[in-house]
Scaffold this motif. Structure first.
Motif, PDB file in Angstrom:
ATOM      1  N   SER A 145       6.032  -0.410  -4.093  1.00 35.78           N
ATOM      2  CA  SER A 145       4.093  -0.910  -4.437  1.00 35.78           C
ATOM      3  C   SER A 145       3.308  -0.490  -3.398  1.00 35.78           C
ATOM      4  CB  SER A 145       3.630  -1.833  -5.305  1.00 35.78           C
ATOM      5  OG  SER A 145       3.246  -2.733  -5.025  1.00 35.78           O
ATOM      6  N   TRP A 146       2.744  -1.418  -2.814  1.00 38.85           N
ATOM      7  CA  TRP A 146       2.631  -0.728  -1.453  1.00 38.85           C
ATOM      8  C   TRP A 146       2.604  -0.856  -0.098  1.00 38.85           C
ATOM      9  CZ3 TRP A 146      -4.219  -1.238  -1.709  1.00 38.85           C
ATOM     10  CH2 TRP A 146      -4.334  -0.297  -2.801  1.00 38.85           C
ATOM     11  N   VAL A 147       4.204  -1.267   0.126  1.00 32.18           N
ATOM     12  CA  VAL A 147       5.204  -1.266   1.150  1.00 32.18           C
ATOM     13  C   VAL A 147       5.474   0.428   1.190  1.00 32.18           C
ATOM     14  CG1 VAL A 147       6.942  -1.943   1.807  1.00 32.18           C
ATOM     15  CG2 VAL A 147       5.720  -3.362   0.617  1.00 32.18           C
TER      16      VAL A 147
ATOM     17  N   LEU B 134      -4.455   7.255  -5.659  1.00 28.23           N
ATOM     18  CA  LEU B 134      -3.207   7.747  -5.867  1.00 28.23           C
ATOM     19  C   LEU B 134      -1.810   6.806  -5.822  1.00 28.23           C
ATOM     20  CD1 LEU B 134      -3.964  11.309  -5.455  1.00 28.23           C
ATOM     21  CD2 LEU B 134      -4.082  10.555  -7.968  1.00 28.23           C
ATOM     22  N   ASN B 135      -2.969   5.666  -5.259  1.00 29.68           N
ATOM     23  CA  ASN B 135      -1.686   4.986  -4.686  1.00 29.68           C
ATOM     24  C   ASN B 135      -0.674   4.653  -6.223  1.00 29.68           C
ATOM     25  OD1 ASN B 135      -1.932   4.873  -1.659  1.00 29.68           O
ATOM     26  ND2 ASN B 135      -2.180   2.746  -1.294  1.00 29.68           N
ATOM     27  N   GLU B 136       0.880   3.457  -5.827  1.00 26.65           N
ATOM     28  CA  GLU B 136       1.586   3.067  -6.595  1.00 26.65           C
ATOM     29  C   GLU B 136       0.732   1.713  -7.198  1.00 26.65           C
ATOM     30  OE1 GLU B 136       2.881   3.149  -9.021  1.00 26.65           O
ATOM     31  OE2 GLU B 136       5.626   2.971  -8.399  1.00 26.65           O
ATOM     32  N   ARG B 137       1.014   1.806  -8.828  1.00 23.58           N
ATOM     33  CA  ARG B 137       0.105   0.528  -9.208  1.00 23.58           C
ATOM     34  C   ARG B 137       0.629  -0.534  -7.935  1.00 23.58           C
ATOM     35  NH1 ARG B 137       3.012  -2.578 -13.992  1.00 23.58           N
ATOM     36  NH2 ARG B 137       1.581  -4.315 -14.242  1.00 23.58           N
ATOM     37  N   HIS B 138      -0.427  -1.718  -7.839  1.00 23.17           N
ATOM     38  CA  HIS B 138      -0.036  -2.499  -6.998  1.00 23.17           C
ATOM     39  C   HIS B 138       0.575  -4.194  -7.561  1.00 23.17           C
ATOM     40  CE1 HIS B 138      -0.519  -6.076  -3.891  1.00 23.17           C
ATOM     41  NE2 HIS B 138      -1.235  -5.369  -3.560  1.00 23.17           N
TER      42      HIS B 138
ATOM     43  N   SER C 149       0.572  14.484  -5.899  1.00 19.01           N
ATOM     44  CA  SER C 149       1.676  14.379  -5.489  1.00 19.01           C
ATOM     45  C   SER C 149       1.734  12.072  -5.665  1.00 19.01           C
ATOM     46  CB  SER C 149       2.618  14.405  -4.379  1.00 19.01           C
ATOM     47  OG  SER C 149       3.834  13.897  -3.760  1.00 19.01           O
ATOM     48  N   ALA C 150       2.135  11.592  -6.969  1.00 16.88           N
ATOM     49  CA  ALA C 150       1.845  10.912  -6.527  1.00 16.88           C
ATOM     50  C   ALA C 150       2.963   9.800  -7.183  1.00 16.88           C
ATOM     51  CB  ALA C 150       0.643  10.080  -7.664  1.00 16.88           C
ATOM     52  N   HIS C 151       3.008   8.646  -7.732  1.00 16.16           N
ATOM     53  CA  HIS C 151       3.768   7.830  -8.527  1.00 16.16           C
ATOM     54  C   HIS C 151       4.436   7.189  -9.628  1.00 16.16           C
ATOM     55  CE1 HIS C 151       3.422   6.314  -4.132  1.00 16.16           C
ATOM     56  NE2 HIS C 151       2.560   6.729  -3.752  1.00 16.16           N
ATOM     57  N   GLY C 152       4.937   6.441  -9.680  1.00 16.24           N
ATOM     58  CA  GLY C 152       5.386   6.405 -10.853  1.00 16.24           C
ATOM     59  C   GLY C 152       4.746   5.900 -11.934  1.00 16.24           C
TER      60      GLY C 152
ATOM     61  N   SER D 111      -1.456  10.135  -2.732  1.00 12.46           N
ATOM     62  CA  SER D 111      -1.504   8.381  -2.445  1.00 12.46           C
ATOM     63  C   SER D 111      -1.996   9.121  -0.645  1.00 12.46           C
ATOM     64  CB  SER D 111      -0.781   7.898  -2.512  1.00 12.46           C
ATOM     65  OG  SER D 111       0.106   7.676  -1.961  1.00 12.46           O
ATOM     66  N   ILE D 112      -1.756   7.848  -0.105  1.00 17.06           N
ATOM     67  CA  ILE D 112      -1.785   7.329   0.997  1.00 17.06           C
ATOM     68  C   ILE D 112      -0.332   7.066   1.610  1.00 17.06           C
ATOM     69  CG2 ILE D 112      -4.205   7.436   1.871  1.00 17.06           C
ATOM     70  CD1 ILE D 112      -4.540   4.853   2.425  1.00 17.06           C
TER      71      ILE D 112
END
Ligand SMILES: O=C(O)[C@@H](CO)OP(=O)(O)O
Length: 290
Positions: free
Chosen positions: A48-50, A111-115, A210-213, A82-83
């Motif tokens: 996730s956000w780690v 665009l971060n992964e889901r929290h 380029s993002a996350h699942g 994302s960042i």
């Protein structure tokens, strides 16, 4: 249009704009990407956000992705990430492999992964053995179920919210999420999609995201109109480019396609799905199931 047979069948797919047969309507091509394998993907923990780096395997996945896109002839005009480092690092490796390192890149927390809230850091298989595989599948893949929120007692709370990168977001730090359902991911992603990405697509730019699942799943759900109860069956493997072809109203002209070795891609999807299978209970698990 070129088919997707293995052994060079993807060549020529990469042109940014293609006239559809007959009418001359424009088709926009967009490549969505889930970053290569990160350290906690490998350890089967909710990341996730780690902020995690790519594993050697994740680096290889990103490089292979670059090779596939290069061979297919993609020439990107703009990249969004994302960042989180794993999505940025993946974009670097892809562009390096394609000899397109100079392409402009923009990064946003949207665009971060889901929290994943209180689930962050927990092992999926251990969690499944306590709460059941169905519950873990709902936490991971359902549309509107929000996991329990993270609070200050969580071992990664301060690492996340004291991170300097979140000083530069377009919302105040206190307003950043503490847990998100997929629906909530889509809610924070859509303003960025419409205000920043869509205008660039409409200029005819060839774009890589380029993002996350889960941020990629949320966007895919939105673009393809995947019903709420069917998104649970959509899983994206790490480091595999997903091609979307959109008409001028940004409606898909055909279903999304995974680019690369189709057999390997199916095996990679299964691997991600199997992460939620139960294992023997581990020690440090405490999350209230509700
Ligand atoms: O760990 C996470 O944040 C995501 C993958 O990046 O996990 P899952 O596949 O379970 O949604």
């Amino acid at each position: 249009m070129v088919g997707l047979e293995r052994g060079g069948g993807e060549k020529g797919l990469g042109r940014a704009l293609a006239a559809s047969s007959g009418g001359g309507d424009m088709t926009f091509k967009l490549v969505l990407l889930r970053h290569g394998e990160g350290a906690w993907n490998k350890e089967n923990r909710f990341c996730s956000w780690v902020d995690q780096r790519l594993t050697p395997n994740g680096i290889k996945e990103a490089q292979t992705c670059g090779k596939v896109l290069k061979e297919a002839g993609f020439e990107f005009d703009l990249v969004f990430t994302s960042i989180l480092s794993r999505s940025i690092e993946t974009s670097w490796l892809v562009l390096q492999e394609m000899e397109q390192e100079w392409v402009q890149t923009e990064s946003s927390w949207r665009l971060n992964e889901r929290h994943y809230g209180a689930l962050i850091g927990l092992n999926r298989a251990e969690l499944a053995s306590i709460h059941g595989e169905e519950k873990v599948k709902l936490w991971r893949r359902s549309y509107d179920i929000t996991p329990p929120p993270i609070d200050e007692s969580h071992s990664h709370f301060h690492e996340i919210y004291n991170d300097r990168r979140y000083n530069y977001c377009d919302v105040a730090k206190e307003k950043l999420p503490k847990a998100e359902s997929l629906k909530e991911v889509l809610d924070r992603l859509l303003p960025y999609w419409y205000d920043v990405i869509v205008p660039e697509i409409k200029k005819g730019k060839c774009i890589l995201i380029s993002a996350h699942g889960n941020s990629a799943r949320a966007l895919l759900k939105h673009l393809e109109g995947i019903p709420d109860d069917e998104i649970v069956n959509v899983t994206l493997p790490t480091g595999v480019p997903v091609l979307l072809e959109l008409d001028e109203n940004l409606h898909p002209v055909r279903p999304h396609r995974f680019l690369g070795n189709q057999e390997a891609i199916q095996a990679a999807i299964k691997k991600v799905e199997d992460q939620g299978k139960a294992a023997a209970p581990g020690k440090n698990i405490s999350v209230s199931a509700n």
